[in-house]
Scaffold this active site. Structure first.
Site, PDB file in Angstrom:
ATOM      1  N   ARG A   1     133.161  55.296 -43.237  1.00 64.73           N
ATOM      2  CA  ARG A   1     134.286  56.123 -42.632  1.00 64.73           C
ATOM      3  C   ARG A   1     133.710  57.427 -41.150  1.00 64.73           C
ATOM      4  NH1 ARG A   1     136.745  52.375 -43.313  1.00 64.73           N
ATOM      5  NH2 ARG A   1     138.942  52.456 -44.039  1.00 64.73           N
TER       6      ARG A   1
ATOM      7  N   ASP B   1     129.000  52.592 -37.073  1.00 66.49           N
ATOM      8  CA  ASP B   1     130.619  52.085 -36.565  1.00 66.49           C
ATOM      9  C   ASP B   1     131.867  52.737 -36.415  1.00 66.49           C
ATOM     10  OD1 ASP B   1     131.516  49.198 -35.561  1.00 66.49           O
ATOM     11  OD2 ASP B   1     132.327  49.112 -38.511  1.00 66.49           O
TER      12      ASP B   1
ATOM     13  N   GLU C   1     137.373  59.059 -33.976  1.00 67.02           N
ATOM     14  CA  GLU C   1     138.275  58.139 -33.398  1.00 67.02           C
ATOM     15  C   GLU C   1     139.415  57.410 -33.147  1.00 67.02           C
ATOM     16  OE1 GLU C   1     137.941  54.012 -36.526  1.00 67.02           O
ATOM     17  OE2 GLU C   1     136.423  55.596 -36.551  1.00 67.02           O
TER      18      GLU C   1
ATOM     19  N   HIS D   1     134.599  50.050 -34.854  1.00 66.82           N
ATOM     20  CA  HIS D   1     134.732  49.770 -35.785  1.00 66.82           C
ATOM     21  C   HIS D   1     135.150  48.829 -36.000  1.00 66.82           C
ATOM     22  CE1 HIS D   1     137.387  52.027 -39.296  1.00 66.82           C
ATOM     23  NE2 HIS D   1     137.358  50.797 -39.974  1.00 66.82           N
TER      24      HIS D   1
END
Length: 334
Positions: free
Chosen positions: A233, A257, A262, A294
């Protein structure tokens, strides 16, 4: 019964429709659930949401007013859901408590090796028929030290790959994983792990206690030539502090990622718009940084398991059953 699914990717849509076929109708939307889109759910008793949905108090109130009774989130994490408000509104909330840990662990290693071996830079060069090796020098992982922060199912899978590389294994978690210990992992405090590891990978959930777990002080403890990977996260890392360290020329590479801001960006096409997030804009300019959107979980295996669990959550709700996936029980259980 017709179910409304928000934030459905094009690859995901046929899998969802197939999984629900013969049981329920499902309406798939590519828009994400937020304050603006929540009114679309009016009249739907059951909705399904993606990991970046806004399920804060205002959205939950809109859903409850529109007749929604079950929110089936297609993810393991639930830091985006105000569970207290959901319970007060008698909304039942379920998640996916398990899917393939290998999807995320393997992708974390993909990021680590991509920054280590300068794969993005090399691929860009060869498209221009530039076959020089200057600036592409990497390192063997064999014999080096990896620090795994969070050694649950995903952390264990990551550790098994590290063991295959022949690395020294350090771990940090609230409880030791016997499987990781069996691989030779030595559990140490976070500060020692950060100071000794050549590669640090994050595999803990985002909770109030883990928010900005990797802050300015934690980053300062890391080796100047370390690699940092986050496939868990975004809020685990203080991104502004990370940018500051990168500007100072630190770290061999960083693979992200996830990103703490985001929501409203990831999973969307912003290529024709200006992105007003200065931190993200600066982050992606560093040649030793890779940012992906993600996608670590995004394999056929993992997505299939997520959808199957979501279908089961719906079936359990309609039958009055409770499972380990239920976060907020909002109706009497059988």
């Amino acid at each position: 019964m017709e179910i409304l699914a928000f934030g459905v990717q094009s690859d995901e849509k046929p899998l969802i429709e197939k999984a629900f076929a013969g049981k329920h109708e499902v309406r798939c939307l590519d828009v994400f659930l937020n304050r603006d889109t929540a009114p679309i759910a009016a009249g739907y008793e059951i909705i399904s949401t993606s990991v970046n949905a806004d399920l804060g108090g205002a959205v939950l109130q809109t859903l409850a007013a529109g007749g929604t009774q079950l929110i089936a989130q297609r993810s393991t994490g639930f830091n985006n859901i105000d569970l207290d408000v959901a319970e007060r509104l008698a909304l039942r909330v379920a998640r996916v408590s398990y899917y393939s840990p290998y999807s995320v662990a393997e992708f974390a290693w993909t990021l680590a090796m991509a920054v280590n071996r300068r794969v993005i830079r090399a691929a860009g060069r060869t498209r221009d028929f530039d076959f020089r090796l200057d600036g592409l020098l990497g390192r063997d992982m064999h014999g080096r030290t990896v620090g795994v922060i969070g050694t649950g199912k995903i952390g264990e899978a990551f550790t098994r790959i590290a063991h295959g590389f022949g690395m020294k294994l350090l771990g940090w978690d609230v409880a030791e994983n016997p499987a990781c210990v069996g691989l030779g992992m030595r559990y140490v405090d976070k500060e020692q792990l950060l100071a000794e590891a050549d590669l640090v990978s994050l595999h803990v959930p985002l909770l109030p206690a883990t928010h900005h777990l990797i802050d300015k002080d934690a980053l300062a403890l890391m080796k100047d030539d370390a690699i940092l990977v986050n496939s868990s996260r975004g809020g685990l890392i203080d991104t502004s502090a990370l940018v500051g360290e990168l500007r100072a020329g630190r770290f061999l590479g960083v693979g992200l990622d996830v990103y703490e801001a985001e929501a409203g960006l990831f999973f969307l096409d912003k290529s024709l718009e200006g992105v007003d997030d200065d931190t993200l804009a600066r982050l992606v300019t560093f040649p030793n940084v890779i940012v992906t959107s993600h996608q670590a979980y995004y394999t056929e295996d993992a997505v299939g398991q997520i959808i199957d669990a979501t279908v089961k959550n719906v079936d359990d709700f309609l039958a009055g059953r409770r499972s380990d996936n239920v976060l907020v029980p909002a109706r009497p259980e059988a």
